[in-house]
Design an enzyme around this catalytic site. Structure first.
Site, PDB file in Angstrom:
ATOM      1  N   GLY A   1       0.776  -1.241   0.000  1.00  0.00           N
ATOM      2  CA  GLY A   1       0.000   0.000   0.000  1.00  0.00           C
ATOM      3  C   GLY A   1       0.805   1.288   0.000  1.00  0.00           C
ATOM      4  O   GLY A   1       0.233   2.369   0.136  1.00  0.00           O
TER       5      GLY A   1
ATOM      6  N   ASP B   1      -4.753  -5.869  -5.764  1.00  0.00           N
ATOM      7  CA  ASP B   1      -3.598  -6.756  -5.604  1.00  0.00           C
ATOM      8  C   ASP B   1      -4.079  -8.168  -5.313  1.00  0.00           C
ATOM      9  O   ASP B   1      -5.170  -8.370  -4.771  1.00  0.00           O
ATOM     10  CB  ASP B   1      -2.677  -6.296  -4.471  1.00  0.00           C
ATOM     11  CG  ASP B   1      -1.258  -6.852  -4.626  1.00  0.00           C
ATOM     12  OD1 ASP B   1      -0.352  -6.051  -4.911  1.00  0.00           O
ATOM     13  OD2 ASP B   1      -1.058  -8.071  -4.486  1.00  0.00           O
TER      14      ASP B   1
ATOM     15  N   LYS C   1       6.231  -0.278 -13.786  1.00  0.00           N
ATOM     16  CA  LYS C   1       7.533  -0.896 -13.523  1.00  0.00           C
ATOM     17  C   LYS C   1       7.831  -1.933 -14.591  1.00  0.00           C
ATOM     18  O   LYS C   1       6.976  -2.743 -14.939  1.00  0.00           O
ATOM     19  CB  LYS C   1       7.543  -1.579 -12.155  1.00  0.00           C
ATOM     20  CG  LYS C   1       8.844  -2.342 -11.908  1.00  0.00           C
ATOM     21  CD  LYS C   1       9.071  -2.780 -10.488  1.00  0.00           C
ATOM     22  CE  LYS C   1       8.022  -3.651  -9.912  1.00  0.00           C
ATOM     23  NZ  LYS C   1       8.251  -3.933  -8.497  1.00  0.00           N
TER      24      LYS C   1
END
Length: 195
Positions: free
Chosen positions: A50, A70, A151
Site C-alpha cells: 500500500g 492486488d 515498472k
C-alpha cells in the site's frame, strides 16, 4: 534481510509512517513529473502493501479517488478502495470496472511484479505480461490527458514494450528513482497523453 533492515529508505518509511520504501519511489517521480493532482482518479495495480496507494490518496486529497488492486491482502487505507484479486482474471477486472463506473482514470500506477522464479527469462516474460495488461487497461479507461507509470525490467521484451508505449502515448520517459536499489534492473516507464 540485513540489507533490507539497514536500508535508509526502509528506516525512513518506518519513521514517517509509510507502508513501504516504494512510497519514496512514487514521491520522487511525482515531485518531478506532477502526476498526482488534487481530485484525480487513480488506479494502483499491484498495490500491496500500500505504499503507492498511501502516497496517491494523500496527494489527490479528499476530492480524489484511489482504486487499488492486488493478489495479496492489503490492510485498509483511508481514501483507498481495495479489491483483492488477480488482475489477469476477467472477474477481477470486471469488479474494478464496476467500481470505476463511467469515470475515466487520470493516472494508472503499476508496480506489479509476479512471484519470481529465479529464471531470468521466465521472470522477464511475466513482468512484461503484467505491464502489457496495464497498458491495455490504459487504452480502455485512461482519460485523454492521463498518464501511466509502470515498472519494467530491462531484458528481452523491453524494447518491444517501449515501442508499444510510444505507439500509445505522445511522450514516454524512463525513470529510475533514487529509492530504487542500484543493483535492481527495474525501471519505470512514464507514458503521458494518449495518442
Amino acid at each position: 534481510m540485513q540489507e533490507h533492515v539497514n536500508d535508509p529508505y526502509v528506516q525512513l518509511a518506518r519513521k514517517e509512517g509509510w507502508r513501504s520504501r516504494a512510497a519514496f519511489k512514487l514521491m520522487e517521480i511525482d515531485d518531478k513529473d506532477k502526476l498526482l493532482k488534487p481530485g484525480a482518479v487513480v488506479v494502483d495495480l499491484g498495490a500491496a502493501p500500500g505504499g503507492w496507494s498511501q502516497v496517491a490518496a494523500k496527494r489527490v486529497g479528499a476530492g480524489g479517488l484511489v482504486f487499488a488492486l492486488d493478489l495479496l491482502e492489503m490492510p485498509p487505507l483511508p481514501g483507498v478502495s481495495f479489491i483483492q484479486g488477480d488482475f489477469r482474471e476477467e472477474a477481477v477486472l470486471a469488479q474494478l470496472e464496476a467500481q470505476l463506473g463511467e469515470r475515466r482514470v487520470g493516472l494508472v500506477l503499476s508496480d506489479m511484479a509476479p512471484n519470481m522464479s529465479g529464471v531470468p527469462l521466465v521472470d522477464q516474460a511475466r513482468v512484461m505480461h503484467l505491464a502489457e495488461l496495464g497498458l491495455e487497461f490504459c487504452r480502455a479507461r485512461l482519460q485523454a490527458d492521463g498518464a501511466f507509470l509502470v515498472k519494467v525490467f530491462q531484458g528481452t521484451d523491453y524494447e518491444a514494450f517501449l515501442r508499444a508505449m510510444r505507439e500509445t502515448f505522445r511522450t514516454v520517459a524512463v525513470r529510475k528513482p533514487d529509492a530504487s536499489r542500484d543493483r535492481s534492473a527495474e525501471l519505470y516507464l512514464l507514458g503521458r497523453t494518449l495518442r
